[in-house]
Scaffold this motif. Structure first.
Motif, PDB file in Angstrom:
ATOM      1  N   ASP A  96       0.840  -1.190   0.000  1.00 57.87           N
ATOM      2  CA  ASP A  96       0.000   0.000   0.000  1.00 57.87           C
ATOM      3  C   ASP A  96       0.878   1.244   0.000  1.00 57.87           C
ATOM      4  O   ASP A  96       1.951   1.270   0.620  1.00 57.87           O
ATOM      5  CB  ASP A  96      -0.913   0.021   1.230  1.00 57.87           C
ATOM      6  N   ARG A  97       0.434   2.279  -0.679  1.00 56.89           N
ATOM      7  CA  ARG A  97       1.211   3.506  -0.874  1.00 56.89           C
ATOM      8  C   ARG A  97       1.767   4.065   0.432  1.00 56.89           C
ATOM      9  O   ARG A  97       2.915   4.512   0.499  1.00 56.89           O
ATOM     10  CB  ARG A  97       0.324   4.550  -1.552  1.00 56.89           C
ATOM     11  N   LEU A  98       0.969   4.049   1.488  1.00 57.12           N
ATOM     12  CA  LEU A  98       1.364   4.668   2.750  1.00 57.12           C
ATOM     13  C   LEU A  98       1.955   3.670   3.739  1.00 57.12           C
ATOM     14  O   LEU A  98       2.187   4.016   4.901  1.00 57.12           O
ATOM     15  CB  LEU A  98       0.163   5.381   3.386  1.00 57.12           C
ATOM     16  N   ALA A  99       2.240   2.470   3.288  1.00 56.95           N
ATOM     17  CA  ALA A  99       2.684   1.426   4.203  1.00 56.95           C
ATOM     18  C   ALA A  99       3.988   1.779   4.914  1.00 56.95           C
ATOM     19  O   ALA A  99       4.173   1.456   6.095  1.00 56.95           O
ATOM     20  CB  ALA A  99       2.856   0.107   3.443  1.00 56.95           C
ATOM     21  N   ASP A 103       7.705   9.687   1.843  1.00 55.78           N
ATOM     22  CA  ASP A 103       8.884  10.230   1.181  1.00 55.78           C
ATOM     23  C   ASP A 103       9.702   9.093   0.575  1.00 55.78           C
ATOM     24  O   ASP A 103      10.131   8.184   1.288  1.00 55.78           O
ATOM     25  CB  ASP A 103       9.742  11.006   2.187  1.00 55.78           C
ATOM     26  N   LEU A 104       9.928   9.132  -0.764  1.00 52.72           N
ATOM     27  CA  LEU A 104      10.590   8.030  -1.446  1.00 52.72           C
ATOM     28  C   LEU A 104      12.031   7.848  -0.980  1.00 52.72           C
ATOM     29  O   LEU A 104      12.537   6.723  -0.942  1.00 52.72           O
ATOM     30  CB  LEU A 104      10.554   8.251  -2.961  1.00 52.72           C
ATOM     31  N   VAL A 105      12.701   8.929  -0.610  1.00 50.16           N
ATOM     32  CA  VAL A 105      14.067   8.803  -0.095  1.00 50.16           C
ATOM     33  C   VAL A 105      14.073   8.048   1.226  1.00 50.16           C
ATOM     34  O   VAL A 105      14.886   7.134   1.447  1.00 50.16           O
ATOM     35  CB  VAL A 105      14.711  10.192   0.065  1.00 50.16           C
ATOM     36  N   ILE A 148       6.036   5.038  -6.963  1.00 47.20           N
ATOM     37  CA  ILE A 148       4.691   5.057  -6.382  1.00 47.20           C
ATOM     38  C   ILE A 148       3.715   5.261  -7.516  1.00 47.20           C
ATOM     39  O   ILE A 148       3.783   6.261  -8.247  1.00 47.20           O
ATOM     40  CB  ILE A 148       4.551   6.147  -5.321  1.00 47.20           C
ATOM     41  N   ASP A 149       2.816   4.308  -7.707  1.00 50.74           N
ATOM     42  CA  ASP A 149       1.873   4.328  -8.822  1.00 50.74           C
ATOM     43  C   ASP A 149       0.473   4.175  -8.243  1.00 50.74           C
ATOM     44  O   ASP A 149       0.108   3.112  -7.729  1.00 50.74           O
ATOM     45  CB  ASP A 149       2.185   3.179  -9.783  1.00 50.74           C
ATOM     46  N   CYS A 333       5.214  15.317  -7.382  1.00 50.37           N
ATOM     47  CA  CYS A 333       5.755  14.012  -7.772  1.00 50.37           C
ATOM     48  C   CYS A 333       6.713  13.512  -6.698  1.00 50.37           C
ATOM     49  O   CYS A 333       7.308  14.302  -5.959  1.00 50.37           O
ATOM     50  CB  CYS A 333       6.495  14.115  -9.100  1.00 50.37           C
ATOM     51  N   GLU A 334       6.849  12.213  -6.638  1.00 47.94           N
ATOM     52  CA  GLU A 334       7.831  11.604  -5.756  1.00 47.94           C
ATOM     53  C   GLU A 334       9.164  11.520  -6.493  1.00 47.94           C
ATOM     54  O   GLU A 334       9.237  11.026  -7.610  1.00 47.94           O
ATOM     55  CB  GLU A 334       7.375  10.196  -5.352  1.00 47.94           C
TER      56      GLU A 334
END
Length: 609
Positions: A96-99, A103-105, A148-149, A333-334
């Motif tokens: 899940d996106r928020l799992a 922040d992608l970094v 993240i899609d 965008c991430e």
């Protein structure tokens, strides 16, 4: 907090394009709520995969791959080119996106730390190294990347189990600044494998268990083995047939055969490399006809880049930079290690590319930064086969640290500048120092400079500093030379073999395009016609140098010996500082970057010495 369950599947060995299609199937199925959160293990038949935003022919040796049964494909994530085969174990998290945060970094750091912890269960002292690698004592063991899609975080990693770097070098293009005979040595020094670290190849089950333990402990996941569903397999096959398995998808970004871009720039940052190629239109060439943004970076959602290119189309040049920033403000965008300002800077650098007329030739260059007070301008002069792009981010770092502005340009015959003529003058170094460089500085408005030259560029800088001492505060000479050595001729002959039957020509074309053949021909014709000991007529001018000079050479320089620095010292008593760097070759700016940058900053801050 209770660990949440996550399915674990192993899809075995598949072709590269099939694995990419299954990646997208998992994302789409997860976004639709049809698939659970998943950890996937996978392996590849031999293939070369480029990142989503990369130029195919810039990254892969297509002829070699075709001749040796190596499939070529394109990933759904950004990043650089990869060679994959059954000697590597790959893993993916589809969550899940928020799992794991937003922040992608930070997500990358957390996942890589978890994977490294799992590898320690095998007895491997692995650690996370930003921006997205897992290493052991400075050597890369695993690379990662994610996107993240929609509502899904997709993150993947490759683990080198039984790895042969020769296959990677044969399938992928190596940057031109790494000489062909050093590629294998460099690759072996920079990467390692489980076989090398453990003296054995652990069974896949043992590797899977170790990684799962790291994910369990550090990501609060409860892995539970399962199998792919029939719906996932059918969707993957459909996506393969219609998109990811097609040549159209793989070749969507490739070298333009015609209508080359009018302006371009490459920006190197810790988070990756961004290249902007832009074509202009209108009577004053003041509008963007088309923009192409490529490189080695991670950006989510992936299609945002295509939307950015569409946003730039038709805009006035003066407003393009602001439009980039506004685009990202409207559409967050991430990014991993980059910011919208980096994309704006790449576009603005391309649009700020300058044209000079020097010695009757059209040259292309760029200004970086702006000088503070009466600070001199740093003027960068590349080597015989170099270009503006091959300085990477060294000029930007020096500008930032010193408060000086910078001027970089492609010398005649290189990069985006005018091609060489078919007759190659022996005295081209003196010609550029005494005729071309003064005109470039005049047109750029540079009154006082600190010259930074690499190899041929260093020799040009020294000759100009002696001929026009009032315009030069200092010279940083990287791998300078005053005469021909036997070592030089031996190395050039090796380059001739690589150009004819190896990959050097293709690597040079990444930076010089149609200029490549004539540029290399000059190197061959001028240098190999000389005997060892032949001098270029530079000494009378170097004797007149009055400014401080910092000369830097790698102790393992493939082209020149320490005799070059000794000859320079005899010409510049009391004005020369030398730095010899152990373990570095002909390009210390890349091979010993930190040491060279520190020495250059100190030299420039001292006003040239």
């Amino acid at each position: 907090m209770l660990a949440r369950p996550v399915r674990v599947i192993d899809t075995g060995v598949r072709f590269g394009r099939e694995n990419v299609a299954f990646d997208q199937a998992l994302i789409e199925s997860r976004n639709a709520g049809r698939s659970p959160e998943t950890i996937r293990f996978l392996r590849f038949r031999p293939c070369a995969l480029v990142g989503l935003h990369q130029m195919l022919s810039h990254e892969v040796r297509l002829k070699y791959c075709a001749a040796n049964g190596i499939e070529v494909g394109r990933r759904i994530t950004g990043g650089g080119g990869l060679y994959l085969d059954e000697g590597q174990t790959c893993w993916e998290l589809v969550l899940d996106r928020l799992a794991l945060g937003t922040d992608l970094v930070q997500i990358t750091a957390r996942i890589c730390t978890a994977a490294a912890a799992g590898l320690k269960c095998l007895g491997v002292p692995a650690e996370f190294r930003p921006r997205n690698d897992i290493e052991v004592e400075g050597r890369k063991l695993s690379g990662t990347g994610g996107v993240i899609d929609g509502n899904t975080l997709f993150f993947q990693g490759t683990l080198l189990v039984d790895f042969d770097p020769l296959r990677m070098i044969e399938a992928l293009r190596i940057p031109v600044e790494k000489l062909a005979r050093r590629d294998l040595e460099d690759a072996r020094r920079r990467v390692t494998s489980l076989r090398e670290l453990l003296g054995r190849v652990p069974p896949r089950e043992e590797i899977h268990a170790a990684l799962l333990e790291g994910f369990r402990e550090h990501l609060d996941l409860n892995p539970q083995w399962g199998v792919p569903t029939g719906d996932e397999e059918r969707l993957a096959r459909k996506l393969f047939d219609e998109q990811y398995g097609t040549d159209e998808f793989v070749r969507q970004l490739d070298v333009p055969a015609d209508d080359p871009p009018e302006v371009s720039a490459t920006l190197v940052r810790r988070g990756g490399t961004i290249r902007a190629d832009i074509r202009l239109e209108g009577p004053a060439r003041d509008r963007v006809r088309e923009a192409l943004i490529t490189g080695d970076f991670f950006l989510s959602p992936p299609r945002a880049l295509y939307d950015l290119e569409a946003r730039l189309r038709g805009l006035a040049v003066s407003g393009a930079g602001g439009a980039v920033e506004a685009f990202f403000a409207d559409r967050p965008c991430e990014m991993a290690g980059l910011s919208p300002l980096d994309f704006r800077e790449a576009v603005e650098q391309a649009l700020a590319q300058k044209t000079f007329r020097a010695a009757g030739r059209r040259l292309r260059g760029q200004r970086r930064g702006s000088a503070e007070g009466n600070a001199p301008t740093l003027v960068f002069l590349h080597d015989a086969l170099g270009s503006v792009r091959l300085w990477r981010d060294f000029p930007d770092q020096l500008v930032k640290a010193t408060g000086c502005g910078a001027l970089l340009y492609d010398r005649w015959g290189s990069g985006d500048s005018e091609p060489l003529g078919p007759l190659h003058a022996r005295d081209y170094l003196l010609h550029e120092a005494l005729e071309s460089l003064p005109e470039v500085l005049d047109q750029a408005g540079v009154r006082e400079a600190i010259l930074v030259g690499q190899s041929d560029g260093a020799s040009i800088a020294l000759a100009f500093a002696g001929a026009r001492p009032e315009r030069v505060r200092g010279v940083i000479a990287l791998s300078p030379h005053l005469f021909v050595e036997q070592r030089t001729l031996d190395q050039i002959r090796e380059q001739i073999r690589d150009f004819g039957s190896g990959d050097l020509r293709a690597r040079l074309r990444r930076h010089h395009g149609a200029n490549t053949d004539l540029l290399f021909a000059r190197l061959v014709e001028v240098w190999t016609a000389q005997a060892p000991g032949t001098r270029w007529g530079l000494e009378p001018h170097v004797l007149q140098v009055r400014c401080p000079v910092l000369a830097i050479q790698g102790e393992d320089d493939e082209f020149f010996t320490s005799a070059q620095l000794e000859a320079l010292a005899a010409l510049l008593p009391g004005r020369l500082e030398t730095l010899r760097i152990p373990g570095s070759g002909h390009y210390p700016i890349h091979q010993a970057r930190g040491e060279v940058l520190a020495a250059a900053i100190r030299f420039v801050r001292a006003g040239g010495g």
